[in-house]
Scaffold this motif. Structure first.
Motif, PDB file in Angstrom:
ATOM      1  N   ILE A 410      -8.607 -16.744   7.408  1.00 38.99           N
ATOM      2  CA  ILE A 410      -8.053 -15.463   6.961  1.00 38.99           C
ATOM      3  C   ILE A 410      -7.886 -15.548   5.454  1.00 38.99           C
ATOM      4  CG2 ILE A 410      -6.110 -13.872   7.101  1.00 38.99           C
ATOM      5  CD1 ILE A 410      -5.534 -14.948   9.889  1.00 38.99           C
ATOM      6  N   ASP A 411      -8.524 -14.625   4.725  1.00 39.43           N
ATOM      7  CA  ASP A 411      -8.541 -14.644   3.254  1.00 39.43           C
ATOM      8  C   ASP A 411      -7.877 -13.363   2.757  1.00 39.43           C
ATOM      9  OD1 ASP A 411      -9.080 -14.578   0.565  1.00 39.43           O
ATOM     10  OD2 ASP A 411     -11.196 -15.088   0.736  1.00 39.43           O
ATOM     11  N   THR A 412      -6.710 -13.524   2.129  1.00 41.08           N
ATOM     12  CA  THR A 412      -5.996 -12.362   1.599  1.00 41.08           C
ATOM     13  C   THR A 412      -5.923 -12.441   0.083  1.00 41.08           C
ATOM     14  OG1 THR A 412      -3.854 -13.470   1.797  1.00 41.08           O
ATOM     15  CG2 THR A 412      -4.577 -12.168   3.667  1.00 41.08           C
ATOM     16  N   THR A 413      -5.914 -11.291  -0.554  1.00 39.57           N
ATOM     17  CA  THR A 413      -5.839 -11.227  -2.005  1.00 39.57           C
ATOM     18  C   THR A 413      -4.408 -11.450  -2.467  1.00 39.57           C
ATOM     19  OG1 THR A 413      -7.668  -9.665  -2.057  1.00 39.57           O
ATOM     20  CG2 THR A 413      -6.299  -9.799  -4.034  1.00 39.57           C
ATOM     21  N   VAL A 414      -4.264 -12.279  -3.520  1.00 32.99           N
ATOM     22  CA  VAL A 414      -2.952 -12.527  -4.101  1.00 32.99           C
ATOM     23  C   VAL A 414      -2.579 -11.354  -5.011  1.00 32.99           C
ATOM     24  CG1 VAL A 414      -1.652 -13.997  -5.680  1.00 32.99           C
ATOM     25  CG2 VAL A 414      -3.132 -15.021  -3.944  1.00 32.99           C
ATOM     26  N   THR A 423      -0.371  -4.591   0.199  1.00 30.17           N
ATOM     27  CA  THR A 423      -1.569  -3.836   0.531  1.00 30.17           C
ATOM     28  C   THR A 423      -2.768  -4.592   0.000  1.00 30.17           C
ATOM     29  OG1 THR A 423      -1.475  -2.560  -1.518  1.00 30.17           O
ATOM     30  CG2 THR A 423      -0.313  -1.648   0.386  1.00 30.17           C
ATOM     31  N   GLY A 424      -3.948  -4.156   0.429  1.00 32.88           N
ATOM     32  CA  GLY A 424      -5.164  -4.785  -0.056  1.00 32.88           C
ATOM     33  C   GLY A 424      -6.010  -5.326   1.077  1.00 32.88           C
ATOM     34  N   GLY A 480      -7.168  -5.188   6.528  1.00 36.70           N
ATOM     35  CA  GLY A 480      -6.270  -5.093   5.388  1.00 36.70           C
ATOM     36  C   GLY A 480      -5.153  -4.117   5.665  1.00 36.70           C
ATOM     37  N   ALA A 481      -4.533  -3.701   4.601  1.00 35.62           N
ATOM     38  CA  ALA A 481      -3.394  -2.787   4.727  1.00 35.62           C
ATOM     39  C   ALA A 481      -3.435  -1.778   3.593  1.00 35.62           C
ATOM     40  CB  ALA A 481      -2.082  -3.559   4.710  1.00 35.62           C
ATOM     41  N   GLN A 489       3.369   0.969   5.306  1.00 29.00           N
ATOM     42  CA  GLN A 489       2.197   0.112   5.409  1.00 29.00           C
ATOM     43  C   GLN A 489       1.403   0.458   6.656  1.00 29.00           C
ATOM     44  OE1 GLN A 489       2.479  -4.093   6.553  1.00 29.00           O
ATOM     45  NE2 GLN A 489       1.553  -4.612   4.575  1.00 29.00           N
ATOM     46  N   VAL A 490       0.094   0.628   6.468  1.00 34.15           N
ATOM     47  CA  VAL A 490      -0.793   0.959   7.581  1.00 34.15           C
ATOM     48  C   VAL A 490      -1.907  -0.077   7.629  1.00 34.15           C
ATOM     49  CG1 VAL A 490      -2.367   2.661   8.567  1.00 34.15           C
ATOM     50  CG2 VAL A 490      -0.319   3.420   7.348  1.00 34.15           C
ATOM     51  N   VAL A 491      -2.081  -0.727   8.773  1.00 35.23           N
ATOM     52  CA  VAL A 491      -3.115  -1.738   8.935  1.00 35.23           C
ATOM     53  C   VAL A 491      -4.445  -1.067   9.226  1.00 35.23           C
ATOM     54  CG1 VAL A 491      -3.877  -3.736  10.275  1.00 35.23           C
ATOM     55  CG2 VAL A 491      -1.450  -3.428   9.754  1.00 35.23           C
TER      56      VAL A 491
END
Length: 930
Positions: A410-414, A423-424, A480-481, A489-491
């Protein structure tokens, strides 16, 4: 009541002091009458009584509370003559009585066959260290058997001066000797160098060797001229089991589990459905346009379930046959099916830092590995003794390591500037990989004593190593969200981005021959040994690579791989113009001359020179767009002198001083001018790369006081010219950068250190310690991103001094040992410490990745439960130690309350990676008959 009580107490005290209550103590040491070495495990009895004692680790025995009288002391130890003596003991006597046993001899038609140190024992290992011409550390089969490790790679971490590089599941894979990267060492089996299945380098992944098939592990740290010269760090020589003098049989079975996988699911895929060849290779080669149906979906259909228990089996059987036992045969095999996992936290920095040379974190990756390894090791040796002067032997080795790996990321933006719920984008990657590695070796060798002064030894070997990674598949999706009109927040739904496939195959085949001629005349009344010889190796290496990308037909929700509709984005694959498909031919020829003699009664001098010639030719798969370096021929010659002094203070103490020159050839992958997109920077080869050459100095004091006790104190110094390091270079412009291997020519690298080994046994207890201090230094050209006097940001080239990659300043091992031989109990508690080291050298100043120091604990216990039958248990990673990689730079901007980055708990550094592996448990049964 008081007077009777006093009388009772006084009477009791007087009685306890009277001769009738006193008993004798008899103790001593059982020794070899010639060598003076203590003999462990020798039974000592008082004939006609129930008194029996078995000598401990230091050869000592003891009888307590023996009534006075006449006794006969009897001991009958294997391969020694029976010994007995009458003795009279009196009350309250404390007698120390040492017993010296005489080795037994047998006459076979006027040929005297004498006993020798048994193969695989600690006694043989100490004898090898003491009598060797080189500085070396030796680990016996018995010590390996009692360690908690099941592969040679993990065993190596227990050897003085050796650190290990670990795979994704925490197991050791590559060895680093004296802080020198794995490229600076080589591996031999019974003295013959074997090819590597590694796709990039010459180094052998040491986890391909199961530990059970070894008779001895030698780590050689100084080279003599009769050894191949491409080792600046050292040589790992794996000595396989030899045919015994009498029938030997042993077998074991074990099972176990990885604790981490008990607390989460194990992800697996159908590896049997994988196509061994890519679409082009299956359909006529270059130019074939692949379609979606050419790709199986089964290996991208991941199943979640419970982990299976590990299963390990081993078998060794050997004997000698025919008249006078001329024919010796041994077979040893091991099979291991193990399940492992790891949980990783990774922060990914940007390809370049922020202004001021501050790290810029862009992504947080959470990974889970689920890995099944099946490891097979088989070896057999047949030898025939024509007579006492001539012997030939045929040796065969087969190694296989299959690794089925599922990796979920799982790769999320910082985002450090958020003021509310995050979000992102979130990228998800599920990867399946089947990696198959094999090494096959056949060696025919002969030993011939032509005259009393002339001896000839020869070896011929054929070896083949392969690495096959068929259809490494990755399914890339994204979610993302976001925020709705009310700020909630919406997934987002999970969408398919890409489906990728790649095939890679490496084959490395050697044909090699060795010849050694030894002449031992007397000069001025002294035996002098002259050796000349040489070797020749022809190597063919072929590397094949091809990959394909499939993209979804329009925007698609991801449910499972079978519901996706794809088109092949690169239908011809990368086969047509691919820098990673290449062939290399390498011929290495060498000749040497060395002499060895005694100067007086105590000083041994060995000196000589070795000359090695290297020829290499590589070809990249034909490309119509010709480029410089597409084909190339490289030749060079190295002259490698050596001089070694060994001063024998007595038969238990040595002082050694050595000088030798050695080299390290570039890897095959490195001299081919490929270009390949890496995770952060493009990566490339360098056909101008030269070998690194080193001058090495070694000194060591050795003391072997008795039995398997030892004290070794040594120091070393290495000066390396043209060291090979990876550097970030401009490739067509300031924004186009590539990492390539280069020779650092501005300044030589240096490496020096201190090693201490101490082993001491006290009857049933023992302690073994080793400590290594290493200090290395190399100057790199790196970049700095800072503002100038006008406030504008620029890149500047600067130099930076740092240790060699993978070199830990402090390394330590401790083993606490308990052996109760009368009941067959053997326990080892081990502690291994590896200090802080550079895990990755950054192209920017001050931003190297450092692996924090690690302490791991392990326990192994063996107990005899019946004649020849033993139960055993091994527990690894008792502390559940995590591997932590950090960057020594400010992290204040990432810790703004209340939305500070998760997992950043290190007090003075930025967390880059944290790996958790869990504890490993193993229980088994072992049968031994020898």
């Amino acid at each position: 009541m008081r007077l009777p009580l006093r009388i009772f107490l006084i009477s009791t005290a007087l009685f306890s002091l009277s001769p009738l209550a006193r008993a004798a103590v008899l103790k001593g040491v059982v020794l070899d009458n010639k060598t003076g070495e203590p003999l462990a495990g020798a039974p000592v009895t008082l004939a006609g009584t129930s008194y029996i004692s078995v000598t401990g680790l230091d050869g000592s025995y003891e009888f307590k509370n023996i009534p006075g009288g006449n006794y006969k002391i009897v001991t009958h130890y294997a391969s020694y003559e029976k010994w007995e003596k009458e003795i009279t003991l009196t009350q309250d006597e404390n007698i120390k009585f040492n017993i010296a046993l005489k080795q037994g001899t047998t006459q076979l038609k006027e040929v005297e066959v004498k006993t020798h140190l048994k193969n695989g024992t600690d006694e043989q290992a100490r004898n090898k260290e003491k009598n060797s011409d080189q500085v070396m550390n030796v680990m016996s089969a018995r010590s390996i058997e009692m360690l908690p490790d099941i592969t040679v790679a993990n065993v190596l971490q227990r050897v003085s001066g050796v650190t290990v590089q670990r795979d994704a599941t925490g197991d050791a894979r590559y060895a680093t000797i004296r802080g020198m990267d794995k490229r600076y060492s080589y591996t031999t089996v019974n003295g013959v160098k074997i090819p590597s299945p590694d796709d990039k380098g010459r180094y052998i992944p040491m986890d391909i060797f199961p530990a059970e098939i070894l008779d001895r592990l030698d780590v050689v740290k100084t080279l003599t001229p009769n050894m191949e010269g491409d080792a600046i760090g050292g040589v790992m020589n794996l000595v396989m089991k030899d045919a015994p003098d009498r029938f030997t049989f042993s077998a074991s079975a074990a099972t176990g589990v990885n604790e981490l996988l008990l607390n989460r699911s194990f992800e697996k895929f159908n590896s049997s459905a994988i196509n061994a060849k890519d679409p082009a290779a299956r359909n006529g080669g270059i130019g074939y346009n692949a379609v979606t149906n050419d790709f199986t979906r089964a290996n991208s259909d991941f199943q979640h379930g419970n982990v299976m228990p590990n299963a390990l089996f081993s078998l060794t059987v050997g004997d000698r046959f025919l008249k006078d036992k001329k024919l010796g045969v041994i077979f040893s095999g091991s099979y291991q099916n193990t399940f492992k996992g790891s949980n990783q936290i990774i922060y990914k920095p940007s390809s370049q830092p922020d202004i001021g040379n501050e790290v810029s974190l862009t992504d947080l990756l959470l990974r889970q590995y689920s890995t099944q390894e099946t490891r097979t090791g088989l070896h057999t040796k047949v030898d025939y003794r024509f007579n006492s002067r001539n012997q030939i032997s045929l040796y065969g080795l087969f190694l296989q390591l299959n690794e089925r790996e599922s990796r979920y990321t799982i790769d999320t933006t910082v985002n450090i500037n958020r003021t509310g719920a995050g979000t992102g984008p979130v990228d998800i990657t599920n990867r399946s990989a089947l990696r198959k590695q094999n090494i096959i070796n056949a060696t025919l060798m002969g030993n011939h004593i032509l005259t009393d002064k002339l001896k000839v030894d020869w070896r011929g070997a054929i070896s083949r190593a392969t690495r096959d990674v068929p259809d490494l598949s990755e399914i890339h999706t994204s979610t993302g969200a976001d925020k709705d009109s009310l700020g909630n927040q919406v997934v987002k739904p999970e969408l398919i981005n890409k489906w990728s496939h790649s095939w890679e195959n490496t084959t490395d085949q050697d044909y090699e021959g060795y010849l050694d001629i030894t002449y031992t005349p007397k000069i001025f009344g002294k035996d002098v040994e002259f050796m000349v010889g040489g070797m020749y190796r022809h190597k063919d290496r072929v590397n094949y690579y091809n990959d394909y990308n499939l993209v979804p037909n329009g925007q698609q929700l991801f449910t499972n791989i079978y519901d996706g509709s794809f088109s092949v984005q690169t239908p011809a694959g990368e086969t047509q113009y691919n820098d990673l498909s290449y062939t290399v031919t390498e011929n290495i020829s060498a000749a040497y001359a060395q002499g060895k003699m005694m100067m007086g009664d105590k000083l041994q001098v060995l000196g000589g020179v070795r000359v090695e010639n290297t020829f290499q030719h590589y070809t990249i798969k034909e490309d119509p767009n010709k480029f410089v370096g597409q084909n190339g021929t490289i030749t060079y010659m190295n002259i490698l002198p050596g001089l070694h002094f060994k001063y024998m203070l007595d038969n238990k103490q040595n002082i050694r001083l050595s000088y030798y020159s050695s080299l390290s050839r570039p890897g095959f992958f490195e001299i081919v001018p490929y270009t390949f997109p890496g995770e952060v920077f493009d990566e490339g080869g360098n056909y101008n790369l030269r070998p690194a050459v080193a001058n090495n100095l070694d000194a060591r004091y050795e003391w072997f006081p008795k039995g398997i006790d030892q004290l070794l104190v040594g120091a070393f110094y290495k000066n390396i010219s043209d060291p090979i390091e990876y550097a970030l270079l401009q490739n067509g412009g300031p924004s186009n950068q590539i990492i390539k291997p280069i020779n650092q020519t501005s300044q030589n690298a240096t490496n020096y250190g201190l090693e201490i080994v101490f082993t001491k046994y006290f009857h049933r207890f023992g302690v073994s310690l080793n400590y290594t201090y290493t200090n290395s230094s190399i100057v790199d050209s790196v970049r700095s991103y800072i503002r100038d006097a006008t406030g504008s940001a620029h890149f500047y080239n600067v130099t930076e001094t740092h240790p060699l990659q993978g070199q830990a300043t402090h390394i330590g091992n401790m083993s606490l040992i308990y052996k109760y031989q009368e009941i067959g109990l053997d326990a080892h508690f081990t502690v291994a410490y590896t200090g802080r080291m550079i895990a990755y050298i950054s192209p920017f100043v001050g931003l190297d990745y450092w692996q924090k120091g690690m302490t791991t604990l392990a326990l192994s216990v063996e107990k005899r439960i019946a004649k020849h039958v033993y139960a055993y248990a091994k527990i690894n990673n008792l502390l559940n130690t995590a591997r932590v990689v950090e960057m020594k730079t400010s992290k204040d901007k990432y810790m703004a309350y209340p939305y500070e980055l998760p997992y950043q708990t290190l007090p003075n550094s930025v967390l880059i990676e944290k790996d958790l592996y869990g504890r490993n448990y193993l229980v088994g049964i072992r049968f031994k008959l020898n």
